[in-house]
Design an enzyme around this catalytic site. Structure first.
Site, mmCIF file in Angstrom:
data_model
loop_
_atom_site.group_PDB
_atom_site.id
_atom_site.type_symbol
_atom_site.label_atom_id
_atom_site.label_comp_id
_atom_site.label_asym_id
_atom_site.label_seq_id
_atom_site.Cartn_x
_atom_site.Cartn_y
_atom_site.Cartn_z
ATOM 1 C CB ILE A 1 -5.628 8.358 40.300
ATOM 2 C CG1 ILE A 1 -4.719 8.576 41.504
ATOM 3 C CG2 ILE A 1 -7.042 8.843 40.603
ATOM 4 C CD1 ILE A 1 -4.538 10.033 41.878
ATOM 5 N N GLY A 2 -6.054 6.992 37.510
ATOM 6 C CA GLY A 2 -6.863 6.828 36.298
ATOM 7 C C GLY A 2 -7.322 5.393 36.130
ATOM 8 C CG ASN B 1 2.714 17.825 38.507
ATOM 9 O OD1 ASN B 1 3.375 17.250 37.648
ATOM 10 N ND2 ASN B 1 2.323 17.241 39.624
ATOM 11 C CG ASN C 1 -1.527 16.625 44.807
ATOM 12 O OD1 ASN C 1 -2.429 17.367 45.152
ATOM 13 N ND2 ASN C 1 -1.374 15.385 45.256
ATOM 14 C CG ASP D 1 -7.690 16.450 51.849
ATOM 15 O OD1 ASP D 1 -6.580 16.001 52.170
ATOM 16 O OD2 ASP D 1 -7.921 16.963 50.743
ATOM 17 C CD GLN E 1 -4.011 18.539 31.078
ATOM 18 O OE1 GLN E 1 -4.522 18.629 32.183
ATOM 19 N NE2 GLN E 1 -3.293 17.487 30.713
ATOM 20 C CG HIS F 1 -5.011 17.919 48.523
ATOM 21 N ND1 HIS F 1 -5.516 17.013 49.428
ATOM 22 C CD2 HIS F 1 -4.176 17.213 47.726
ATOM 23 C CE1 HIS F 1 -5.001 15.814 49.186
ATOM 24 N NE2 HIS F 1 -4.179 15.905 48.161
ATOM 25 C CB ALA G 1 -6.731 7.488 31.306
HETATM 26 P P1 NAD Z 1 0.811 8.074 38.248
HETATM 27 O O1 NAD Z 1 2.245 8.450 38.064
HETATM 28 O O2 NAD Z 1 0.470 6.688 38.582
HETATM 29 O O3 NAD Z 1 0.012 8.460 36.929
HETATM 30 C C1 NAD Z 1 0.083 9.713 36.366
HETATM 31 C C2 NAD Z 1 -0.209 9.556 34.899
HETATM 32 O O4 NAD Z 1 -0.298 10.853 34.345
HETATM 33 C C3 NAD Z 1 0.901 8.809 34.135
HETATM 34 O O5 NAD Z 1 0.320 7.732 33.423
HETATM 35 C C4 NAD Z 1 1.486 9.871 33.202
HETATM 36 O O6 NAD Z 1 1.897 9.338 31.965
HETATM 37 C C5 NAD Z 1 0.295 10.794 33.056
HETATM 38 N N1 NAD Z 1 0.637 12.152 32.649
HETATM 39 C C6 NAD Z 1 1.703 12.899 33.026
HETATM 40 N N2 NAD Z 1 1.672 14.086 32.419
HETATM 41 C C7 NAD Z 1 0.541 14.112 31.672
HETATM 42 C C8 NAD Z 1 -0.038 15.061 30.796
HETATM 43 N N3 NAD Z 1 0.537 16.231 30.569
HETATM 44 N N4 NAD Z 1 -1.183 14.733 30.179
HETATM 45 C C9 NAD Z 1 -1.782 13.534 30.378
HETATM 46 N N5 NAD Z 1 -1.259 12.595 31.168
HETATM 47 C C10 NAD Z 1 -0.120 12.873 31.816
HETATM 48 O O7 NAD Z 1 0.198 9.098 39.334
HETATM 49 P P2 NAD Z 1 -1.163 8.945 40.137
HETATM 50 O O8 NAD Z 1 -0.926 8.179 41.370
HETATM 51 O O9 NAD Z 1 -2.244 8.540 39.219
HETATM 52 O O10 NAD Z 1 -1.352 10.484 40.597
HETATM 53 C C11 NAD Z 1 -1.650 11.480 39.671
HETATM 54 C C12 NAD Z 1 -1.691 12.836 40.350
HETATM 55 O O11 NAD Z 1 -2.757 12.892 41.313
HETATM 56 C C13 NAD Z 1 -0.430 13.202 41.125
HETATM 57 O O12 NAD Z 1 -0.126 14.559 40.940
HETATM 58 C C14 NAD Z 1 -0.833 12.931 42.567
HETATM 59 O O13 NAD Z 1 -0.036 13.652 43.471
HETATM 60 C C15 NAD Z 1 -2.250 13.430 42.532
HETATM 61 N N6 NAD Z 1 -3.125 13.015 43.639
HETATM 62 C C16 NAD Z 1 -4.021 13.926 44.083
HETATM 63 C C17 NAD Z 1 -4.888 13.591 45.095
HETATM 64 C C18 NAD Z 1 -5.871 14.603 45.634
HETATM 65 O O14 NAD Z 1 -6.534 14.329 46.651
HETATM 66 N N7 NAD Z 1 -6.016 15.762 45.019
HETATM 67 C C19 NAD Z 1 -4.862 12.312 45.649
HETATM 68 C C20 NAD Z 1 -3.936 11.397 45.159
HETATM 69 C C21 NAD Z 1 -3.057 11.766 44.156
HETATM 70 C C1 LMR Z 2 -2.966 12.299 48.867
HETATM 71 O O1 LMR Z 2 -3.434 13.125 49.645
HETATM 72 O O2 LMR Z 2 -2.951 11.071 49.121
HETATM 73 C C2 LMR Z 2 -2.414 12.757 47.553
HETATM 74 O O3 LMR Z 2 -2.471 14.140 47.453
HETATM 75 C C3 LMR Z 2 -1.066 12.224 47.275
HETATM 76 C C4 LMR Z 2 -0.016 12.883 48.146
HETATM 77 O O4 LMR Z 2 0.991 13.321 47.594
HETATM 78 O O5 LMR Z 2 -0.207 12.955 49.360
#
Ligand code: NAD
Ligand code: LMR
Length: 325
Positions: free
Chosen positions: A16-17, A105, A131, A159, A112, A187, A12
């Site tokens: 994204i959080g 990851n 991801n 997407d 969890q 994804h 959080a």
């Molecule tokens: P970020 O690095 O800004 O934030 C990630 C946060 O997760 C950090 O604050 C970190 O301390 C925390 N964290 C790490 N391990 C943890 C754990 N075990 N428990 C709780 N918190 C933990 O990254 P972000 O930009 O917020 O992205 C987060 C994830 O979402 C990445 O894996 C990114 O690739 C993914 N993502 C997915 C999509 C999708 O469409 N599915 C889109 C964008 C990003």
């Molecule tokens: C996205 O699609 O933007 C996220 O999954 C982040 C990435 O690694 O592309």
């Protein structure tokens, strides 16, 4: 006023959080009449930053935000949660594929899944965003044997929204005029944004769209949009990802509109021949808090090939994490 619901968000304090927590507190996800309690979960090094997020949330004086809980303890963070957003994990950087994150990851999602199984509401709805989202979702659901697999989903809505945007720009049609789009599968680069059943401004997309543009430009622009954003921003998508998560949850809870559908990654029941148990994106309609796969769509040879390619990739990812399932 309705009683408050509990929303757990991992990661959080991350990008994204940070984007999601404020919009959820403003009522964008569950409506302007639904009070919320946020249960924000982080790892120890990010706890101080998370306390800053808590202060800002409280300083907004959101009428719907009843309480903020900040913790590193999964048993506290997931306790009685009605909704869970699993975001916390590493993002990729330039030049990486999302599957390169699996070894770092993947292991986050086993404890969890177990903690959600043990501590969350029996009706919890879970969305995995971290991801590679499908396979992390697969790990989480496999570690929650007391819950129904239908309670776990992974995010394909970003997407889906990206594809809507590309079609809207190309045809100069508002996104609200585009329906029945599907993004199938993973994804990842193999995802299949499918316009075979899509309607644009009341006409079939395939009659409006030049298929050379569709195959040579549109598909890869949607598939590679995440990487394009990483190059442009120097960081992966965040506000659009948070917005997609809110769309995904809102549709799951309140329903998709009429005959339209959306794309959600869910545990396969074998629909469209996809291996049972795989976390795979299908066209789904939502109603009364449940989703249902849109069945019996005709799948042409091109689509079949694309769907099989993305399934194959997900099977390989599943094999790579079999010790976590
Ligand atoms: P970020 O690095 O800004 O934030 C990630 C946060 O997760 C950090 O604050 C970190 O301390 C925390 N964290 C790490 N391990 C943890 C754990 N075990 N428990 C709780 N918190 C933990 O990254 P972000 O930009 O917020 O992205 C987060 C994830 O979402 C990445 O894996 C990114 O690739 C993914 N993502 C997915 C999509 C999708 O469409 N599915 C889109 C964008 C990003
Ligand atoms: C996205 O699609 O933007 C996220 O999954 C982040 C990435 O690694 O592309």
């Amino acid at each position: 006023m309705k009683p408050a619901v509990r929303i757990a968000i991992t990661g959080a304090a991350g990008n994204i959080g940070y984007a999601a927590a404020f919009r959820i507190s403003a009522g964008d996800m569950l409506g302007a009449d639904q009070p919320v309690i946020l249960q924000l979960i982080e790892i120890e090094p990010a706890l101080q930053a998370l306390r800053g997020v808590e202060m800002e949330l409280l300083d907004c004086a959101f009428p719907l935000l009843e309480e903020v809980i900040v913790t590193t303890d999964l048993s506290v963070g997931f306790k009685d949660a009605d909704y869970v957003l699993l975001i916390g994990s590493k993002p990729r950087t330039k030049g990486m594929e999302r599957s390169d994150l699996l070894s770092d990851n993947g292991k986050i999602f086993k404890p969890q899944g177990r903690a959600i199984n043990e501590h969350s509401s029996r009706d919890v709805k879970v969305l995995v965003i971290g991801n590679p989202a499908n396979t992390n979702g697969l790990i989480a659901v496999n570690n929650a044997p007391d819950l129904s697999p239908t309670q776990f989903t992974s995010m394909m809505r970003l997407d889906h929204n990206r594809a809507l945007n590309q079609l809207s720009l190309k045809t100069e049609t508002p996104v609200t005029g585009i329906s029945r789009l599907t993004v199938w599968g993973n994804h990842s680069l193999t995802q299949y944004p499918d316009i075979s059943h899509c309607s644009i401004g009341g006409e079939s997309a395939t009659s409006l769209i030049d298929m050379t543009w569709y195959k040579e430009t549109f598909l890869s622009s949607v598939q590679k949009r995440g990487a394009e954003i990483i190059v442009a921003r120097g960081a992966s998508s965040a506000a659009s990802a948070a917005s997609a998560a809110i769309d995904h949850m809102r549709d799951w809870v309140f329903g998709t509109s009429g005959e339209d559908w959306t794309s959600m990654s869910i545990v396969s029941n074998g629909d469209y021949g996809i291996t049972e148990g795989l976390m795979f994106s299908f066209p789904v309609r939502c109603k009364d808090g449940e989703y249902e796969v849109v069945r019996d769509l005709e799948i042409d040879d091109f689509s079949r090939e694309m769907i099989q390619a993305t399934e194959k990739e997900l099977l390989e990812e599943r094999d790579a994490v079999k010790d976590l399932l």
